[in-house]
Design a protein around this motif. Structure first.
Motif, mmCIF file in Angstrom:
data_model
loop_
_atom_site.group_PDB
_atom_site.id
_atom_site.type_symbol
_atom_site.label_atom_id
_atom_site.label_comp_id
_atom_site.label_asym_id
_atom_site.label_seq_id
_atom_site.Cartn_x
_atom_site.Cartn_y
_atom_site.Cartn_z
ATOM 1 N N ASN A 11 -81.176 47.328 20.561
ATOM 2 C CA ASN A 11 -80.609 48.510 21.192
ATOM 3 C C ASN A 11 -79.160 48.690 20.757
ATOM 4 N N SER A 12 -78.633 49.884 20.964
ATOM 5 C CA SER A 12 -77.240 50.198 20.629
ATOM 6 C C SER A 12 -76.907 49.784 19.206
ATOM 7 N N LEU A 13 -77.758 50.146 18.282
ATOM 8 C CA LEU A 13 -77.602 49.716 16.898
ATOM 9 C C LEU A 13 -76.340 50.298 16.271
ATOM 10 N N LYS A 14 -75.738 49.491 15.405
ATOM 11 C CA LYS A 14 -74.520 49.839 14.700
ATOM 12 C C LYS A 14 -74.761 49.769 13.199
ATOM 13 N N PRO A 15 -73.960 50.484 12.399
ATOM 14 C CA PRO A 15 -74.120 50.373 10.949
ATOM 15 C C PRO A 15 -74.025 48.937 10.439
ATOM 16 N N MET A 16 -73.242 48.091 11.077
ATOM 17 C CA MET A 16 -73.120 46.700 10.666
ATOM 18 C C MET A 16 -74.408 45.908 10.858
ATOM 19 N N ASP A 17 -75.367 46.444 11.598
ATOM 20 C CA ASP A 17 -76.663 45.796 11.769
ATOM 21 C C ASP A 17 -77.597 46.038 10.590
ATOM 22 N N THR A 18 -77.208 46.887 9.663
ATOM 23 C CA THR A 18 -78.031 47.184 8.500
ATOM 24 C C THR A 18 -78.261 45.922 7.678
ATOM 25 N N ALA A 19 -79.523 45.571 7.454
ATOM 26 C CA ALA A 19 -79.882 44.347 6.742
ATOM 27 C C ALA A 19 -81.396 44.275 6.620
ATOM 28 N N VAL A 20 -81.859 43.317 5.830
ATOM 29 C CA VAL A 20 -83.258 42.929 5.862
ATOM 30 C C VAL A 20 -83.412 41.860 6.937
ATOM 31 N N TYR A 21 -84.352 42.054 7.832
ATOM 32 C CA TYR A 21 -84.575 41.135 8.944
ATOM 33 C C TYR A 21 -85.800 40.274 8.666
ATOM 34 N N TYR A 22 -85.652 38.963 8.874
ATOM 35 C CA TYR A 22 -86.703 37.995 8.618
ATOM 36 C C TYR A 22 -87.018 37.208 9.877
ATOM 37 N N CYS A 23 -88.282 36.884 10.090
ATOM 38 C CA CYS A 23 -88.621 35.896 11.102
ATOM 39 C C CYS A 23 -88.912 34.569 10.422
ATOM 40 N N ALA A 24 -88.737 33.480 11.168
ATOM 41 C CA ALA A 24 -88.852 32.148 10.592
ATOM 42 C C ALA A 24 -89.288 31.138 11.647
ATOM 43 N N THR A 25 -89.883 30.039 11.175
ATOM 44 C CA THR A 25 -90.289 28.950 12.057
ATOM 45 C C THR A 25 -90.171 27.636 11.295
ATOM 46 N N PRO A 26 -89.903 26.507 11.981
ATOM 47 C CA PRO A 26 -89.742 25.234 11.276
ATOM 48 C C PRO A 26 -91.048 24.685 10.726
ATOM 49 N N TYR A 27 -90.922 23.710 9.849
ATOM 50 C CA TYR A 27 -92.081 23.009 9.311
ATOM 51 C C TYR A 27 -92.772 22.178 10.397
ATOM 52 N N SER A 28 -91.986 21.571 11.263
ATOM 53 C CA SER A 28 -92.515 20.759 12.348
ATOM 54 C C SER A 28 -91.795 21.111 13.643
ATOM 55 N N ALA A 29 -92.331 20.641 14.743
ATOM 56 C CA ALA A 29 -91.729 20.917 16.038
ATOM 57 C C ALA A 29 -90.293 20.412 16.079
ATOM 58 N N SER A 30 -89.398 21.231 16.629
ATOM 59 C CA SER A 30 -87.987 20.885 16.657
ATOM 60 C C SER A 30 -87.278 21.671 17.744
ATOM 61 N N SER A 31 -86.048 21.272 18.010
ATOM 62 C CA SER A 31 -85.206 22.017 18.928
ATOM 63 C C SER A 31 -84.585 23.207 18.207
ATOM 64 N N PHE A 32 -83.896 24.034 18.954
ATOM 65 C CA PHE A 32 -83.273 25.228 18.389
ATOM 66 C C PHE A 32 -82.230 24.869 17.338
ATOM 67 N N SER A 33 -82.147 25.699 16.287
ATOM 68 C CA SER A 33 -81.069 25.638 15.315
ATOM 69 C C SER A 33 -80.751 27.040 14.827
ATOM 70 N N ALA A 34 -79.462 27.310 14.608
ATOM 71 C CA ALA A 34 -79.016 28.570 14.020
ATOM 72 C C ALA A 34 -78.837 28.469 12.507
ATOM 73 N N ASN A 35 -79.119 27.320 11.951
ATOM 74 C CA ASN A 35 -78.965 27.082 10.520
ATOM 75 C C ASN A 35 -80.249 27.462 9.793
ATOM 76 N N PRO A 36 -80.193 28.376 8.834
ATOM 77 C CA PRO A 36 -81.428 28.753 8.138
ATOM 78 C C PRO A 36 -82.113 27.603 7.427
#
Length: 125
Positions: free
Chosen positions: A84-109
């Motif tokens: 919501n409330s999208l801004k021009p700076m939000d322009t990008a290609v958006y990807y979803c991702a999941t780890p190889y194995s069960a893990s805790s949260f990480s913000a590192n790609p």
């Protein structure tokens, strides 16, 4: 095999909204963290949001906090990103991702192994 497929991107005016979807297949979806990243031209891949296996914990980048909402439907094996409330700076290609194995949260790609093809989001001023 694990497959992720994003959809829902498009062109929207600043201040508007989009809802992205990521459909998954190939393993037990509910056992894994799911995340959204984005990448603009000339920029590094950037963390956007993540959600844990049961939806009880969510995490957001400061740049999207209070504007975007991540959710998941384990029965449908789908994760969503309401923007919501999208801004021009939000322009990008958006990807979803999941780890190889069960893990805790990480913000590192680098913590993620499986990635979708991406969906383009363009926000005009």
């Amino acid at each position: 095999q694990v497959q992720l497929a994003e959809s829902g991107g498009g062109l929207v005016q600043a201040g508007g909204s989009l809802r992205l979807s990521c459909a998954t297949s190939g393993r037990t979806f509910s056992n894994y963290v799911m995340a959204w990243f984005r990448q603009a031209p000339g920029k590094e891949r950037e963390f956007v949001a993540a959600i844990n296996w049961n939806g009880g914990s969510t995490y957001y980048a400061d740049s999207v906090k209070d504007r975007f909402t991540i959710s998941r439907d384990n029965a449908e094996k789908t994760v969503y990103l309401q923007m919501n409330s999208l801004k021009p700076m939000d322009t990008a290609v958006y990807y979803c991702a999941t780890p190889y194995s069960a893990s805790s949260f990480s913000a590192n790609p680098s913590a993620y192994y499986y990635w979708g093809q991406g969906t383009q989001v363009t926000v005009s001023s």
